[in-house]
Scaffold this active site. Structure first.
Site, short mmCIF file in Angstrom:
data_model
loop_
_atom_site.label_atom_id
_atom_site.label_comp_id
_atom_site.label_asym_id
_atom_site.label_seq_id
_atom_site.Cartn_x
_atom_site.Cartn_y
_atom_site.Cartn_z
N ARG A 161 0.81 -1.22 0.00
CA ARG A 161 0.00 0.00 0.00
C ARG A 161 0.84 1.28 0.00
NH1 ARG A 161 -4.04 0.43 4.41
NH2 ARG A 161 -3.15 -1.35 5.51
N TYR A 166 29.88 35.77 -3.81
CA TYR A 166 30.32 34.40 -3.54
C TYR A 166 31.67 34.45 -2.86
CZ TYR A 166 32.27 29.80 -3.92
OH TYR A 166 32.86 28.59 -3.60
N ASP A 186 8.37 -1.26 10.81
CA ASP A 186 7.41 -0.27 10.34
C ASP A 186 6.63 0.36 11.50
OD1 ASP A 186 5.93 -2.48 11.02
OD2 ASP A 186 4.83 -2.62 9.13
N GLY A 190 -4.81 -8.10 16.82
CA GLY A 190 -4.99 -9.29 17.63
C GLY A 190 -5.54 -8.88 18.99
N ASN A 248 34.90 45.09 4.68
CA ASN A 248 33.65 45.30 3.95
C ASN A 248 33.82 44.77 2.53
OD1 ASN A 248 30.92 46.96 4.09
ND2 ASN A 248 31.79 47.13 2.04
N ARG A 305 41.41 47.43 -13.54
CA ARG A 305 40.32 47.41 -14.52
C ARG A 305 40.70 48.32 -15.68
NH1 ARG A 305 37.81 52.46 -12.04
NH2 ARG A 305 36.96 51.72 -10.08
N ASN A 343 -3.02 -6.53 20.94
CA ASN A 343 -1.60 -6.84 20.87
C ASN A 343 -0.92 -5.84 19.94
OD1 ASN A 343 0.87 -8.29 20.76
ND2 ASN A 343 0.15 -9.40 18.94
#
Ligand code: UD1
Ligand code: CA
Length: 449
Positions: free
Chosen positions: A14, A362, A101, A135, A373, A436, A165
């Site tokens: 099931r 990142y 289970d 049971g 900073n 740069r 049980n």
């Protein structure tokens, strides 16, 4: 010390899954792992797991450390499963039977069963308003247990019995072996019922004592995804209840998932939708915003984690602020009063006190000093396609926005790096470094048409 036999051979039709039933997870751990954890907590001297359906998957999941697997194919009933285990059981120790289970039994309940079972057979039973399917425990006029009768074999009068049980029991091993040899499958299901040993024990004059769980759900088994979800909800409630009792503020106790161990000190506040996995320690005054996932982390006093942050394998120093939308990956160590803002990913890096990485960055394989900073859009280029390299940023450095730091590289104390730089060489302490292209003006240039 015990022999413990865990029954886990069933198919779990099931569940509608290719995965064996006992490997389905409840609050992040396979049901079988939860049962094995209990068995280890009981000091199982010999631990056996009876496997059948998809046995290989179960064995490779559990591993063979201190566990003996017993294959049961075909599965002819719970008594048959124990018959196969019997030759391995040590007669000098009692045998407890658990179910792969039935995931939420408390250790204290099993200990209680063990203590009532000392002189004979111990049964874990519960009283149910609606005992259908279970049971039934049949007692005589004196109230002594005389047998168990399965639902399908019960008389109308027996069907009214509300003591059932749970299946969990503990038996003296030498006697158990004798009883198992005498089982027959002459019953409605043509199965060898383990429960038939109860009547044999009564006939042999062996004392039969019952113990009961604190809560009914401790003995509930899982046969479907619906039942799994119900027990997940029970587990969630239990965890939330315990956090509330410890003084934690939960915005909504029905919207927190603890899949592991969460330790909270005083005045912790947790907003809705958070998931905690592994070992998480939240110290005093920590606040967690909505929809955070936090795994294996130590978060120091007064830290504020804002919404939608993902934290895995990190330690965060007192007074720090993280998020919203921050991602801290394993081996990240933030010292006190560090700020990690939105869309910042930090991996395997240390960040010393008072430093800020507030936007879109990142930082990986880096050592960042104090009072640094790091401007928006900064990237430590840590990977050359083969190896990872270290970036060192010393105290009081200012990294301008959109800087690439090509590792291995060191930025000296107090240095300022101009925005948009691609830093490929070490940066001296103090002063300004710019790396740069220079801005040029092209007069008379026309856009293409
Ligand atoms: C069993 C008990 C019943 C009890 C109920 C509690 C028996 C005969 N009946 O019934 O008294 O009220 O549990 O839930 O024991 N399993 C094996 N090998 C087998 C058969 C079963 O490993 O050959 C495992 C199953 O995977 C399952 C567990 O044992 O985990 C229980 O088996 P199941 O057939 O579901 O027992 P019930 O009929 O529910
Ligand atoms: Ca059955």
């Amino acid at each position: 010390m015990f022999n413990i036999v865990i029954l886990a051979a069933g198919k779990g039709t099931r569940m509608n899954s290719t995965r064996p039933k006992v490997l389905h997870k409840l609050a992040g751990s396979a049901m079988l792992d939860r049962v094995i954890k209990n068995a280890r907590g009981l000091n199982a001297e010999n631990l056996f797991v009876v496997v059948g359906h998809e046995a290989a998957q179960v064995v490779s999941h559990v591993g063979t450390d201190n566990v003996t697997f017993i294959e049961q194919n075909p599965q002819l009933g719970t008594g048959h499963a124990l018959q196969l285990a019997a030759p391995f059981l040590n007669d000098a120790l009692p045998t407890m039977v658990l179910y792969g289970d039935v995931p939420l039994t408390k250790l204290s309940t099993l200990q209680r069963l063990a203590s009532v079972a000392q002189q004979g057979l111990g049964l874990l039973t519960v009283h149910l308003e609606n005992p259908a399917g279970y049971g039934r425990i049949v007692r005589d006029a004196q109230g002594c247990v005389v047998r168990n009768v399965e639902q399908k074999d019960a008389t109308p009068a027996q069907l009214l019995i509300q003591e059932v049980n749970t299946g969990i029991l503990m038996a003296p091993t030498a006697a158990l072996k004798g009883w198992l040899q005498r089982l027959s499958n002459n019953n409605a299901q043509q199965e060898y019922y383990l429960t038939d040993i109860i009547a044999m024990a009564a006939q042999d004059g062996v004392a039969i004592n019952t113990a009961h769980p604190d809560d009914l759900w401790e003995t509930l088994g899982v046969n479907s995804k619906q039942q799994l979800a119900e027990l997940e909800a029970v587990h969630r409630d239990m965890q939330a209840c315990s956090l509330l009792n410890q003084g934690v503020t939960l915005s909504d106790p029905s919207r927190i998932d603890v899949r592991g161990d969460l330790i909270c000190e005083k005045d912790v506040e947790i907003d809705v939708g958070c998931v905690f996995e592994g070992n998480v320690h939240l110290k005093s005054g920590v606040t967690i915003g909505p929809y955070c996932v936090i795994r294996n982390a130590v978060i120091d006093e007064g830290v504020a984690i804002a919404a939608f942050s993902h934290i895995d394998g990190a330690t965060i120093g007192a007074g720090s602020k993280v998020g919203p939308f921050a991602r801290l990956r394993p081996q990240t160590m933030l010292a006190e009063n560090v700020h990690i803002g939105n869309f910042v990913e930090v991996k395997k890096s240390t960040v010393a006190a008072g430093s800020k990485i507030n936007h879109l960055s990142y930082v990986g394989d880096a050592q960042v000093g104090s009072n640094v900073n790091i401007g928006a859009g900064t990237i430590t280029c840590n990977y050359d396609g083969v190896r990872k390299h270290l970036t060192t940023i010393e105290d009081f450095v200012f990294i301008g926005s959109n800087t690439q730091l090509v590792a291995p590289v060191t930025v000296g104390a107090g240095a300022t790096v101009a925005a948009g730089s691609v830093i490929t060489k070490n940066v001296p302490a103090g002063g300004l470094s710019i790396a740069r292209g220079k801005q040029v003006y092209i007069e008379g240039w026309k856009r293409p048409e």
